[in-house]
Design a protein around this motif. Structure first.
Motif, PDB file in Angstrom:
ATOM      1  N   HIS A  85       0.833  -1.208   0.000  1.00  0.00           N
ATOM      2  CA  HIS A  85       0.000   0.000   0.000  1.00  0.00           C
ATOM      3  C   HIS A  85       0.866   1.255   0.000  1.00  0.00           C
ATOM      4  O   HIS A  85       0.571   2.222  -0.699  1.00  0.00           O
ATOM      5  N   THR A  86       1.945   1.231   0.783  1.00  0.00           N
ATOM      6  CA  THR A  86       2.843   2.392   0.840  1.00  0.00           C
ATOM      7  C   THR A  86       3.454   2.668  -0.524  1.00  0.00           C
ATOM      8  O   THR A  86       3.518   3.821  -0.971  1.00  0.00           O
ATOM      9  N   LYS A  87       3.905   1.620  -1.197  1.00  0.00           N
ATOM     10  CA  LYS A  87       4.538   1.794  -2.509  1.00  0.00           C
ATOM     11  C   LYS A  87       3.529   2.284  -3.555  1.00  0.00           C
ATOM     12  O   LYS A  87       3.846   3.132  -4.389  1.00  0.00           O
ATOM     13  N   ILE A  88       2.327   1.752  -3.504  1.00  0.00           N
ATOM     14  CA  ILE A  88       1.290   2.203  -4.448  1.00  0.00           C
ATOM     15  C   ILE A  88       0.967   3.684  -4.209  1.00  0.00           C
ATOM     16  O   ILE A  88       0.877   4.470  -5.154  1.00  0.00           O
ATOM     17  N   CYS A  89       0.818   4.055  -2.946  1.00  0.00           N
ATOM     18  CA  CYS A  89       0.491   5.456  -2.632  1.00  0.00           C
ATOM     19  C   CYS A  89       1.601   6.396  -3.072  1.00  0.00           C
ATOM     20  O   CYS A  89       1.332   7.507  -3.548  1.00  0.00           O
ATOM     21  N   LYS A  90       2.849   5.962  -2.937  1.00  0.00           N
ATOM     22  CA  LYS A  90       3.984   6.790  -3.340  1.00  0.00           C
ATOM     23  C   LYS A  90       3.883   7.098  -4.836  1.00  0.00           C
ATOM     24  O   LYS A  90       4.082   8.240  -5.267  1.00  0.00           O
ATOM     25  N   ILE A  91       3.546   6.088  -5.626  1.00  0.00           N
ATOM     26  CA  ILE A  91       3.395   6.307  -7.075  1.00  0.00           C
ATOM     27  C   ILE A  91       2.224   7.262  -7.344  1.00  0.00           C
ATOM     28  O   ILE A  91       2.366   8.237  -8.086  1.00  0.00           O
ATOM     29  N   ILE A  92       1.090   6.992  -6.716  1.00  0.00           N
ATOM     30  CA  ILE A  92      -0.099   7.832  -6.975  1.00  0.00           C
ATOM     31  C   ILE A  92       0.193   9.284  -6.579  1.00  0.00           C
ATOM     32  O   ILE A  92      -0.165  10.213  -7.303  1.00  0.00           O
ATOM     33  N   ASN A  93       0.871   9.459  -5.447  1.00  0.00           N
ATOM     34  CA  ASN A  93       1.165  10.816  -4.969  1.00  0.00           C
ATOM     35  C   ASN A  93       2.060  11.597  -5.928  1.00  0.00           C
ATOM     36  O   ASN A  93       2.050  12.818  -5.937  1.00  0.00           O
ATOM     37  N   HIS A 110      -7.870  -3.394   0.127  1.00  0.00           N
ATOM     38  CA  HIS A 110      -6.679  -2.697  -0.349  1.00  0.00           C
ATOM     39  C   HIS A 110      -7.016  -1.214  -0.614  1.00  0.00           C
ATOM     40  O   HIS A 110      -6.246  -0.321  -0.275  1.00  0.00           O
ATOM     41  N   ASP A 111      -8.181  -1.002  -1.223  1.00  0.00           N
ATOM     42  CA  ASP A 111      -8.554   0.357  -1.638  1.00  0.00           C
ATOM     43  C   ASP A 111      -8.633   1.327  -0.462  1.00  0.00           C
ATOM     44  O   ASP A 111      -8.147   2.448  -0.552  1.00  0.00           O
ATOM     45  N   ILE A 112      -9.263   0.902   0.630  1.00  0.00           N
ATOM     46  CA  ILE A 112      -9.437   1.831   1.753  1.00  0.00           C
ATOM     47  C   ILE A 112      -8.084   2.166   2.387  1.00  0.00           C
ATOM     48  O   ILE A 112      -7.840   3.291   2.792  1.00  0.00           O
ATOM     49  N   LYS A 113      -7.178   1.164   2.408  1.00  0.00           N
ATOM     50  CA  LYS A 113      -5.827   1.438   2.947  1.00  0.00           C
ATOM     51  C   LYS A 113      -5.122   2.450   2.058  1.00  0.00           C
ATOM     52  O   LYS A 113      -4.389   3.317   2.554  1.00  0.00           O
ATOM     53  N   ILE A 114      -5.308   2.316   0.757  1.00  0.00           N
ATOM     54  CA  ILE A 114      -4.660   3.241  -0.184  1.00  0.00           C
ATOM     55  C   ILE A 114      -5.261   4.638  -0.037  1.00  0.00           C
ATOM     56  O   ILE A 114      -4.533   5.622   0.107  1.00  0.00           O
ATOM     57  N   ILE A 115      -6.585   4.724  -0.024  1.00  0.00           N
ATOM     58  CA  ILE A 115      -7.252   6.038   0.108  1.00  0.00           C
ATOM     59  C   ILE A 115      -6.772   6.759   1.366  1.00  0.00           C
ATOM     60  O   ILE A 115      -6.481   7.955   1.336  1.00  0.00           O
ATOM     61  N   ASN A 116      -6.664   6.019   2.448  1.00  0.00           N
ATOM     62  CA  ASN A 116      -6.274   6.643   3.719  1.00  0.00           C
ATOM     63  C   ASN A 116      -4.846   7.165   3.717  1.00  0.00           C
ATOM     64  O   ASN A 116      -4.482   7.974   4.566  1.00  0.00           O
ATOM     65  N   ASN A 117      -4.034   6.693   2.764  1.00  0.00           N
ATOM     66  CA  ASN A 117      -2.624   7.127   2.727  1.00  0.00           C
ATOM     67  C   ASN A 117      -2.309   8.081   1.586  1.00  0.00           C
ATOM     68  O   ASN A 117      -1.145   8.384   1.345  1.00  0.00           O
ATOM     69  N   LEU A 118      -3.332   8.538   0.875  1.00  0.00           N
ATOM     70  CA  LEU A 118      -3.069   9.469  -0.220  1.00  0.00           C
ATOM     71  C   LEU A 118      -2.940  10.894   0.316  1.00  0.00           C
ATOM     72  O   LEU A 118      -3.645  11.279   1.247  1.00  0.00           O
ATOM     73  N   LEU A 119      -2.028  11.656  -0.279  1.00  0.00           N
ATOM     74  CA  LEU A 119      -1.849  13.051   0.141  1.00  0.00           C
ATOM     75  C   LEU A 119      -3.026  13.894  -0.337  1.00  0.00           C
ATOM     76  O   LEU A 119      -3.514  14.758   0.383  1.00  0.00           O
ATOM     77  N   ASN A 120      -3.462  13.641  -1.583  1.00  0.00           N
ATOM     78  CA  ASN A 120      -4.569  14.402  -2.155  1.00  0.00           C
ATOM     79  C   ASN A 120      -5.894  13.731  -1.771  1.00  0.00           C
ATOM     80  O   ASN A 120      -6.245  12.674  -2.279  1.00  0.00           O
ATOM     81  N   LYS A 121      -6.604  14.360  -0.863  1.00  0.00           N
ATOM     82  CA  LYS A 121      -7.835  13.753  -0.340  1.00  0.00           C
ATOM     83  C   LYS A 121      -9.015  13.924  -1.299  1.00  0.00           C
ATOM     84  O   LYS A 121     -10.127  13.482  -1.013  1.00  0.00           O
ATOM     85  N   LYS A 122      -8.785  14.612  -2.423  1.00  0.00           N
ATOM     86  CA  LYS A 122      -9.894  14.821  -3.373  1.00  0.00           C
ATOM     87  C   LYS A 122      -9.961  13.739  -4.453  1.00  0.00           C
ATOM     88  O   LYS A 122     -10.882  13.724  -5.255  1.00  0.00           O
ATOM     89  N   ILE A 123      -8.981  12.865  -4.475  1.00  0.00           N
ATOM     90  CA  ILE A 123      -8.971  11.803  -5.484  1.00  0.00           C
ATOM     91  C   ILE A 123     -10.175  10.870  -5.275  1.00  0.00           C
ATOM     92  O   ILE A 123     -10.462  10.467  -4.152  1.00  0.00           O
ATOM     93  N   SER A 124     -10.864  10.568  -6.373  1.00  0.00           N
ATOM     94  CA  SER A 124     -11.980   9.611  -6.303  1.00  0.00           C
ATOM     95  C   SER A 124     -11.509   8.236  -6.748  1.00  0.00           C
ATOM     96  O   SER A 124     -10.792   8.114  -7.736  1.00  0.00           O
ATOM     97  N   LEU A 125     -11.944   7.227  -6.039  1.00  0.00           N
ATOM     98  CA  LEU A 125     -11.614   5.855  -6.428  1.00  0.00           C
ATOM     99  C   LEU A 125     -12.912   5.101  -6.749  1.00  0.00           C
ATOM    100  O   LEU A 125     -13.859   5.121  -5.968  1.00  0.00           O
ATOM    101  N   ILE A 126     -12.923   4.484  -7.927  1.00  0.00           N
ATOM    102  CA  ILE A 126     -14.051   3.643  -8.327  1.00  0.00           C
ATOM    103  C   ILE A 126     -13.549   2.205  -8.345  1.00  0.00           C
ATOM    104  O   ILE A 126     -12.558   1.903  -9.010  1.00  0.00           O
ATOM    105  N   GLY A 127     -14.209   1.333  -7.610  1.00  0.00           N
ATOM    106  CA  GLY A 127     -13.842  -0.083  -7.631  1.00  0.00           C
ATOM    107  C   GLY A 127     -14.847  -0.851  -8.463  1.00  0.00           C
ATOM    108  O   GLY A 127     -16.052  -0.585  -8.376  1.00  0.00           O
ATOM    109  N   ILE A 128     -14.355  -1.774  -9.272  1.00  0.00           N
ATOM    110  CA  ILE A 128     -15.267  -2.617 -10.062  1.00  0.00           C
ATOM    111  C   ILE A 128     -14.900  -4.082  -9.886  1.00  0.00           C
ATOM    112  O   ILE A 128     -13.720  -4.439  -9.891  1.00  0.00           O
TER     113      ILE A 128
END
Ligand SMILES: [Zn+2]
Length: 277
Positions: A85-93, A110-128
């Motif tokens: 999750h940390t590595k994924i968030c680093k890329i997204i950030n 996985h998604d909620i852990k990623i959302i909680n670690n993003l710097l930009n809190k306005k990013i929307s995540l859609i899961g399918i």
């Protein structure tokens, strides 16, 4: 706010992105339904779930059932994937991202852990995901910038060129659909198992090996430009209680009450950062 109200709020915000799976046209929200311009109608459930799929085909899945998803959430919550999750968030950030699509989100742990670690809190995540049981659970997190939808990864209910970043964690994907929905400069984060991933469990249970790692690599390289590739590999101590979660989140093994006698488990994954060729 109720889950259904959060769902309606997110669907309204994302109404230039989420489309009808039958005719690809935009939706309006009327009462508790999405209705497209050609009158295809999809109900939003109390849990906030909408099935954007040819509904006659959605049936209870005997493998991807509640038991599997509950155990998967319990196992992921133990922290074995924190480095992932940390590595994924680093890329997204590092990227200018507004909208993320997770192809194969399951129960959203996985998604909620990623959302909680993003710097930009306005990013929307859609899961399918096609598994309705998983999506109902994923919508436990609907009070975040996260909505999960039942949909077909081979016929995404998503508008062309509307997604900044695709997440694809240990799940099959359809490269044509990825190319269709991703914006021109969009990126893909794809996570695949290394040969050591969970090998202690597979050894003990006699489950066949994952697809050859070199073959996966070669396949990815023919379809995408590999911008970056990282790996994680850690062996953790595991007790019987936590091992139960792992066994029960393993497709084909859940509902079988045989807990193997193993003391450690290896989380070994490749994390690719990709662009469409
Ligand atoms: Zn339609």
């Amino acid at each position: 706010m109720k889950k259904i109200d959060y769902a309606k709020f997110h669907l309204q915000q994302l109404n230039s992105i989420i489309t009808c799976p039958f005719c690809q046209s935009d939706f309006m929200i009327e009462n508790n339904s999405l209705i497209c311009k050609n009158n295809h109608t999809f109900n939003i459930s109390k849990k906030g779930t909408v099935i954007l799929y040819k509904t006659s085909k959605v049936k209870e899945d005997r493998i991807y059932n509640d038991n599997l998803f509950i155990n998967r959430r319990n196992f992921i919550n133990l922290g074995y994937y924190d480095e992932l999750h940390t590595k994924i968030c680093k890329i997204i950030n590092e990227y200018n991202t507004k909208t993320i699509l997770d192809m194969g989100c399951g129960e959203g742990s996985h998604d909620i852990k990623i959302i909680n670690n993003l710097l930009n809190k306005k990013i929307s995540l859609i899961g399918i995901d096609l598994a309705k049981n998983g999506i109902d659970m994923a919508n436990d997190f609907i009070d975040n910038n996260f909505i999960s939808i039942v949909g077909d990864l081979n016929n995404l209910p998503i508008k062309n060129k509307s997604i900044d970043l695709i997440l694809n964690i240990l799940s099959p994907s359809n490269e044509k659909e990825i190319a269709r929905v991703l914006k021109k400069d969009g990126i893909i984060i794809k996570v695949t198992p290394k040969k050591e991933y969970l090998y202690e469990l597979r050894n003990a249970l006699g489950i066949k090996e994952y697809e050859n790692e070199e073959l996966i690599d070669k396949n990815i390289a023919t379809k995408y430009n590999i911008i970056q590739k990282e790996e994680i590999k850690t062996t953790f101590h595991i007790n019987k209680e936590n091992l139960k979660y792992l066994v029960n989140m393993t497709p084909l093994m859940n509902n079988i009450n045989v807990i193997p006698n193993i003391k450690s488990i290896t989380i070994a994954l490749n994390i690719y950062l990709l662009k469409v060729k």
